[in-house]
Design a protein around this motif. Structure first.
Motif: not given
Length: 361
Positions: A94-100, A130-137
């Motif tokens: 997910t956008s919050a936890d993906f491996a770059m 998901s909005a906040i954590d994903g955008t931060r990631r």
């Protein structure tokens, strides 16, 4: 005659429309590595296929990395035609936890969002987190990769009714500051989390030097738009395809405007390449149409009889119709884009695509 090229699922005329419209911009994406969230949804599939088409036709040397919760399921069940594209790779998560990705991405397109199709009670919490954590990631990745741009697909839901201009402008929303209201409604939670994502991206862009690009997206039509979700035009297209009565449950007066998906891609990629950093751009159709009129136009384009439309509600005399319409002054003047595909043509292409797909099964 509509045709679909081998290795794609969209009409050739739509793929070519995007390629031609963006001809001046393709050199600026030559050799780019794009990272796309939401790549398996409506926006995402259109972005993927049009970029892959242009990549081959223009010899751009693009690399596209797509984030998906279940890449194998997507490639097996929904898009097997995309499996063998050499320019395409997938990352699970997910956008919050993906491996770059190890290889730096020059451009990031954040088009993911939490669906509330199942009306779960915890949707608001999931959307906010998901909005906040994903955008931060993704900001973290933009900084680490020294990305050139991060494009956020925000929403017209950031606006509240008090943000609309007066009735002389058909109650259109112009990009500008807005107040906060009811935090617990689906529209407010969705809209305000999108606004939070905009602010987070802009703050990070000022600090780290990448371009913060914001597309506030309204309503759209085209292949892959979900027909079972709470989209009026999708529901009407579904009923027309099935030969059912086209039922409008309300009074038919709310005003909407629709942009065809091929034009949507042109506008989003133009913002990605030419947009001003930190400046939100409305993305949507220009022609205002009531839901009642929309039902009749879908029926007409589908070749259904006029009496197949039922509007259950009765308009209140003198009431101002509710409206969800973007002001397009900024994006037209800044970036010079225009909708090239009219609404009836857009409806016709959407119907033709579904009929062709149904015939192929």
């Amino acid at each position: 005659m509509h045709d679909i090229p081998t290795g794609f699922s969209l009409f050739r005329e739509d793929l070519e429309h995007v390629r031609r419209e963006l001809a001046p911009l393709w050199p600026e994406l030559r050799g780019a590595h794009l990272f796309l969230t939401g790549g398996t949804g409506f926006f995402g599939i259109w972005l993927l296929e049009t970029l892959l088409w242009a990549n081959e036709a223009q010899r751009l040397g693009l690399k596209i990395t797509v984030l998906s919760r279940t890449p194998e399921r997507f490639l097996t069940e929904r898009a097997p035609h995309l499996r063998d594209h050499a320019a395409l790779r997938f990352v699970a998560g997910t956008s919050a936890d993906f491996a770059m990705p190890a290889e730096p991405c020059s451009h990031i397109l954040h088009a993911a969002s939490e669906s509330n199709a199942d009306q779960r009670a915890d949707w608001a919490e999931r959307q906010l987190n998901s909005a906040i954590d994903g955008t931060r990631r993704l900001i973290e990745m933009a900084v680490r990769h020294q990305s050139q741009s991060l494009l956020l697909t925000s929403s017209g839901s950031v606006y509240l009714p008090s943000d609309a201009s007066d009735a002389s402008d058909a109650m259109r929303y112009a990009e500008g500051p807005a107040s906060l209201a009811d935090y617990v409604s689906e529209r407010s939670v969705y809209g305000q989390t999108k606004r939070t994502m905009e602010v987070m991206t802009a703050v990070a862009a000022r600090k780290h030097g990448f371009n913060a690009l914001i597309a506030r997206c309204f309503a759209f039509v085209g292949p892959y738009l979900p027909l079972e979700h709470n989209y009026a035009i999708g529901n009407l297209v579904r009923d027309a395809l099935e030969g059912h009565q086209l039922v409008v449950t309300g009074d038919g007066t709310p005003l909407r405007s629709y942009l065809y998906a091929a034009d949507l891609v042109v506008w989003l990629l133009t913002i990605l390449v030419r947009g001003r950093t930190g400046v939100p751009y409305n993305v949507g159709g220009k022609e205002a149409v009531s839901i009642g009129e929309l039902a009749h136009r879908v029926a007409a384009v589908a070749g259904a009889p006029a009496d197949c439309v039922t509007i259950r509600g009765t308009p209140v005399p003198g009431a101002i119709p509710a409206a969800y319409l973007p002001s397009l002054s900024r994006i037209e003047s800044d970036l010079g884009v225009r909708a090239a595909i009219a609404l009836d043509d857009a409806i016709g292409r959407t119907l033709a695509w579904h009929r062709l797909r149904a015939g192929a099964r």
